[in-house]
Design an enzyme around this catalytic site. Structure first.
Site, PDB file in Angstrom:
ATOM      1  N   ASP A  75      12.491 -26.124 -21.710  1.00  0.00           N
ATOM      2  CA  ASP A  75      12.838 -26.366 -23.117  1.00  0.00           C
ATOM      3  C   ASP A  75      11.630 -26.657 -23.998  1.00  0.00           C
ATOM      4  O   ASP A  75      11.783 -26.783 -25.219  1.00  0.00           O
ATOM      5  CB  ASP A  75      13.819 -27.544 -23.191  1.00  0.00           C
ATOM      6  CG  ASP A  75      15.119 -27.197 -22.513  1.00  0.00           C
ATOM      7  OD1 ASP A  75      15.539 -27.917 -21.597  1.00  0.00           O
ATOM      8  OD2 ASP A  75      15.701 -26.157 -22.873  1.00  0.00           O
ATOM      9  N   HIS A 106      11.815 -33.426 -15.295  1.00  0.00           N
ATOM     10  CA  HIS A 106      12.913 -32.656 -14.703  1.00  0.00           C
ATOM     11  C   HIS A 106      13.374 -33.353 -13.423  1.00  0.00           C
ATOM     12  O   HIS A 106      12.580 -33.913 -12.691  1.00  0.00           O
ATOM     13  CB  HIS A 106      12.442 -31.235 -14.359  1.00  0.00           C
ATOM     14  CG  HIS A 106      13.557 -30.272 -14.159  1.00  0.00           C
ATOM     15  ND1 HIS A 106      14.220 -30.147 -12.966  1.00  0.00           N
ATOM     16  CD2 HIS A 106      14.161 -29.420 -15.010  1.00  0.00           C
ATOM     17  CE1 HIS A 106      15.168 -29.230 -13.092  1.00  0.00           C
ATOM     18  NE2 HIS A 106      15.152 -28.778 -14.320  1.00  0.00           N
TER      19      HIS A 106
HETATM   20  C1  SDX Z   1      17.233 -28.832 -18.436  1.00  0.00           C
HETATM   21  O1  SDX Z   1      18.960 -29.692 -13.877  1.00  0.00           O
HETATM   22  C2  SDX Z   1      18.443 -28.608 -14.376  1.00  0.00           C
HETATM   23  O2  SDX Z   1      18.083 -27.731 -13.662  1.00  0.00           O
HETATM   24  C3  SDX Z   1      18.383 -28.556 -15.894  1.00  0.00           C
HETATM   25  C4  SDX Z   1      17.708 -27.342 -16.488  1.00  0.00           C
HETATM   26  C5  SDX Z   1      18.478 -26.075 -16.204  1.00  0.00           C
HETATM   27  O3  SDX Z   1      17.881 -24.990 -16.242  1.00  0.00           O
HETATM   28  O4  SDX Z   1      19.731 -26.176 -16.024  1.00  0.00           O
HETATM   29  O5  SDX Z   1      16.393 -27.213 -15.968  1.00  0.00           O
HETATM   30  C6  SDX Z   1      17.624 -27.450 -18.010  1.00  0.00           C
HETATM   31  O6  SDX Z   1      18.094 -29.625 -18.666  1.00  0.00           O
HETATM   32  C7  SDX Z   1      15.772 -29.221 -18.451  1.00  0.00           C
HETATM   33  C8  SDX Z   1      15.549 -30.721 -18.818  1.00  0.00           C
HETATM   34  C9  SDX Z   1      15.669 -30.860 -20.351  1.00  0.00           C
HETATM   35  N1  SDX Z   1      15.701 -32.279 -20.728  1.00  0.00           N
HETATM   36  C10 SDX Z   1      14.674 -32.838 -21.386  1.00  0.00           C
HETATM   37  O7  SDX Z   1      13.599 -32.272 -21.609  1.00  0.00           O
HETATM   38  C11 SDX Z   1      14.945 -34.256 -21.867  1.00  0.00           C
HETATM   39  C12 SDX Z   1      13.754 -35.153 -21.525  1.00  0.00           C
HETATM   40  N2  SDX Z   1      13.681 -35.273 -20.048  1.00  0.00           N
HETATM   41  C13 SDX Z   1      14.310 -36.478 -19.494  1.00  0.00           C
HETATM   42  O8  SDX Z   1      15.467 -36.888 -20.142  1.00  0.00           O
HETATM   43  C14 SDX Z   1      14.376 -36.405 -17.959  1.00  0.00           C
HETATM   44  O9  SDX Z   1      13.148 -35.987 -17.499  1.00  0.00           O
HETATM   45  C15 SDX Z   1      15.453 -35.575 -17.291  1.00  0.00           C
HETATM   46  C16 SDX Z   1      16.815 -35.931 -17.759  1.00  0.00           C
HETATM   47  C17 SDX Z   1      15.212 -34.127 -17.521  1.00  0.00           C
HETATM   48  C18 SDX Z   1      15.371 -35.843 -15.784  1.00  0.00           C
HETATM   49  O10 SDX Z   1      15.667 -37.159 -15.610  1.00  0.00           O
HETATM   50  P1  SDX Z   1      15.789 -37.806 -14.116  1.00  0.00           P
HETATM   51  O11 SDX Z   1      15.549 -36.829 -13.061  1.00  0.00           O
HETATM   52  O12 SDX Z   1      17.047 -38.564 -14.068  1.00  0.00           O
HETATM   53  O13 SDX Z   1      14.544 -38.691 -14.071  1.00  0.00           O
HETATM   54  P2  SDX Z   1      14.543 -40.165 -14.544  1.00  0.00           P
HETATM   55  O14 SDX Z   1      15.292 -40.271 -15.838  1.00  0.00           O
HETATM   56  O15 SDX Z   1      14.949 -41.021 -13.407  1.00  0.00           O
HETATM   57  O16 SDX Z   1      13.007 -40.360 -14.896  1.00  0.00           O
HETATM   58  C19 SDX Z   1      12.117 -40.771 -13.890  1.00  0.00           C
HETATM   59  C20 SDX Z   1      11.125 -41.635 -14.643  1.00  0.00           C
HETATM   60  C21 SDX Z   1      11.818 -42.715 -15.483  1.00  0.00           C
HETATM   61  O17 SDX Z   1      10.920 -43.793 -15.577  1.00  0.00           O
HETATM   62  P3  SDX Z   1      11.165 -45.048 -14.520  1.00  0.00           P
HETATM   63  O18 SDX Z   1      12.576 -45.558 -14.798  1.00  0.00           O
HETATM   64  O19 SDX Z   1      11.014 -44.472 -13.125  1.00  0.00           O
HETATM   65  O20 SDX Z   1      10.083 -46.028 -14.912  1.00  0.00           O
HETATM   66  O21 SDX Z   1      10.394 -40.830 -15.579  1.00  0.00           O
HETATM   67  C22 SDX Z   1      10.672 -41.260 -16.902  1.00  0.00           C
HETATM   68  C23 SDX Z   1      11.930 -42.102 -16.867  1.00  0.00           C
HETATM   69  O22 SDX Z   1      11.901 -43.105 -17.888  1.00  0.00           O
HETATM   70  N3  SDX Z   1      10.876 -40.056 -17.700  1.00  0.00           N
HETATM   71  C24 SDX Z   1      10.368 -39.851 -18.902  1.00  0.00           C
HETATM   72  C25 SDX Z   1      10.768 -38.558 -19.251  1.00  0.00           C
HETATM   73  N4  SDX Z   1      11.497 -38.043 -18.277  1.00  0.00           N
HETATM   74  C26 SDX Z   1      11.571 -38.956 -17.297  1.00  0.00           C
HETATM   75  N5  SDX Z   1       9.619 -40.633 -19.709  1.00  0.00           N
HETATM   76  C27 SDX Z   1       9.283 -40.089 -20.906  1.00  0.00           C
HETATM   77  N6  SDX Z   1       9.623 -38.846 -21.324  1.00  0.00           N
HETATM   78  C28 SDX Z   1      10.366 -38.057 -20.504  1.00  0.00           C
HETATM   79  N7  SDX Z   1      10.700 -36.852 -20.905  1.00  0.00           N
END
Ligand code: SDX
Length: 432
Positions: A366, A308
């Site tokens: 989720d 998140h």
């Molecule tokens: C919702 O914003 C909100 O409040 C949203 C929400 C709401 O109520 O409105 O809470 C609802 O959207 C919840 C999130 C649902 N999405 C998912 O579950 C999809 C999977 N999660 C990822 O796509 C991700 O965690 C996000 C999009 C939710 C957050 O991404 P960020 O904050 O942009 O973080 P990032 O992509 O920069 O990740 C940081 C690191 C990265 O690695 P590095 O580049 O630093 O090496 O963590 C890794 C990412 O690759 N990473 C993951 C991961 N999530 C982040 N690696 C594997 N699996 C994951 N799920």
């Protein structure tokens, strides 16, 4: 209004600039950069707005480090346990918990707006039966602007109020009819004698041929799921609604833009993607393979339902959702649901894996919701539509706050231009 604290000093090319700072009631203070460009000729750069406060708000507060979520100051777990969705709607929209009289009046007003103009049914028939419910939701919610002209003048507080009530009231009908349309079954009309959540379940699962009695355990679970999804600060879809609203667009068009943004798998579409992922994993022994893929920089796969932007601890909504999952699966006699077993094993393994621990990746809202909705009989394609139904009150509350904010202006971000410098047009012959 936040209190002013000591200014921040910025040094650019040996020239220092003082920027005012502001404290909120809770959480990080801000550096007010509204005069930055005029004084320095420079922009800030923050793709994804990881360090940018786009507005001041008093609706919802998240402390991502400790996994806390407050709606108007009330912790989400207390509201999930002790309140109900329509009372939470009142709280989000008006800022305080209602008295009994205010609550009764609000419930009556919402109940009396659950029906839609009969011609709205024609919009459904223009879609293929296999249209994704979110495609229908975007279209039908936007189409409300064409039917409710008496609540589209955003400068009139009375019209803003009516539009807000209409949207909260009609979303269950719109979403339920999107599901019914996909099944080929007739639309079921709302029943004013039922609660908001029972009405939604009946409109989804009843058929005209027989009586349908809503299971009170499932009604309560649905209500809690709505509460957990109601609002969440300036997430992507809420920011979309605010940006659309800042141009003066009518509330129905703004909420339709929020529905469109929520659809993405990185946002509200993650519940559908998460259940599909859990099904693809299929069994506990395949979990290591997917964990490895999630850690592989060269693999775009991410563990859906994990991570998140704000929570760097357990999403408090996921904790409540896990409890609801056990209640629903137990009630339905599917406690040993294989998907739930994979989810629980995946959560345990991921929370012990250094990759997820170091990046502070925890289950989010989720992760478990899809398991519950699937057990209740919803197809995965309906999961995000249910999220949109619940989030409508958050969107409309944030929209209303933005409209009434004396500091609000049309949203118009700038950019770091990295394209071609000015150059003269070349005729075809000159291009070589
Ligand atoms: C919702 O914003 C909100 O409040 C949203 C929400 C709401 O109520 O409105 O809470 C609802 O959207 C919840 C999130 C649902 N999405 C998912 O579950 C999809 C999977 N999660 C990822 O796509 C991700 O965690 C996000 C999009 C939710 C957050 O991404 P960020 O904050 O942009 O973080 P990032 O992509 O920069 O990740 C940081 C690191 C990265 O690695 P590095 O580049 O630093 O090496 O963590 C890794 C990412 O690759 N990473 C993951 C991961 N999530 C982040 N690696 C594997 N699996 C994951 N799920």
């Amino acid at each position: 209004m936040s209190n002013a604290t000591k200014p921040a000093t910025l040094l650019v090319d040996d020239k220092s600039f003082e920027l005012p700072t502001r404290d909120g009631s809770t959480g990080p203070s801000v550096i007010d950069i509204r005069k930055l460009y005029a004084e320095t000729g420079m922009f800030t750069y923050d793709p994804g707005f990881t360090s940018t406060a786009a507005c001041s708000s008093s609706i919802t507060y998240i402390d991502g480090d400790i996994g806390k979520l407050l709606y108007r100051g009330y912790p989400i777990d207390q509201l999930a346990e002790q309140s109900n969705f329509l009372e939470v709607c009142y709280l989000l929209m008006y800022g305080e918990l209602p008295t009994q009289g205010q609550y009764n009046d609000f419930v009556t007003r919402v109940t009396r707006h659950t029906m839609m103009h009969e011609q709205m049914t024609n919009f459904y028939r223009g879609f293929r039966r296999d249209a994704h419910p979110m495609a229908i939701m975007v279209g039908v919610v936007g189409a409300l602007s064409a039917f409710y002209h008496d609540s589209t003048d955003i400068t009139d507080p009375v019209q803003r109020e009516i539009a807000s009530i209409r949207l909260v009231a009609k979303m269950p009908t719109i979403a339920a009819w999107a599901y019914k349309y996909s099944t080929g079954q007739p639309f079921i009309y709302p029943l004013n004698s039922l609660s908001y959540s029972a009405n939604f379940l009946r409109m989804c699962f009843a058929v005209p041929a027989e009586e349908y009695v809503v299971d009170p355990i499932l009604e309560q679970a649905m209500d809690v799921i709505f509460t957990l999804h109601a609002d969440h600060e300036q997430n992507a879809s809420t920011s979309t609604v605010r940006l659309a609203g800042s141009s003066g667009a009518n509330p129905f068009a703004c909420i339709a833009s929020g529905v469109a943004c929520l659809w993405g798998p990185a946002h509200g579409g993650a519940n559908e993607a998460c259940l599909n992922m859990l099904r693809e994993i299929g069994s506990v022994d395949r979990i290591p393979e997917f964990i490895a893929r999630a850690k592989d920089k060269d693999d775009p796969f991410r563990l859906m339902g994990f991570g998140h932007r704000v929570y760097k601890n357990y999403d408090p909504r996921a904790k409540v959702m896990q409890k609801v999952a056990h209640q629903v699966l137990d009630r339905l006699g599917v406690e040993n649901n294989p998907t739930l077993q994979v989810a629980q094993a995946l959560e345990k393994i991921a929370l012990e894996d250094p990759y997820f621990v170091d990046k502070k990746l925890y289950p989010n809202v989720d992760f478990y919701s899809g398991i519950i909705l699937d057990a209740m009989g919803f197809p995965t394609s309906m999961f995000t539509a249910i999220f949109a139904l619940a989030r409508t009150v958050g969107w409309i509350s944030q929209w209303k706050e933005m409209i009434e904010d004396p500091e609000q202006k049309i949203g118009r971000p700038r950019q770091l231009y990295v394209g071609a410098p000015e150059r003269d047009y070349q005729s075809m012959a000159q291009r070589g």
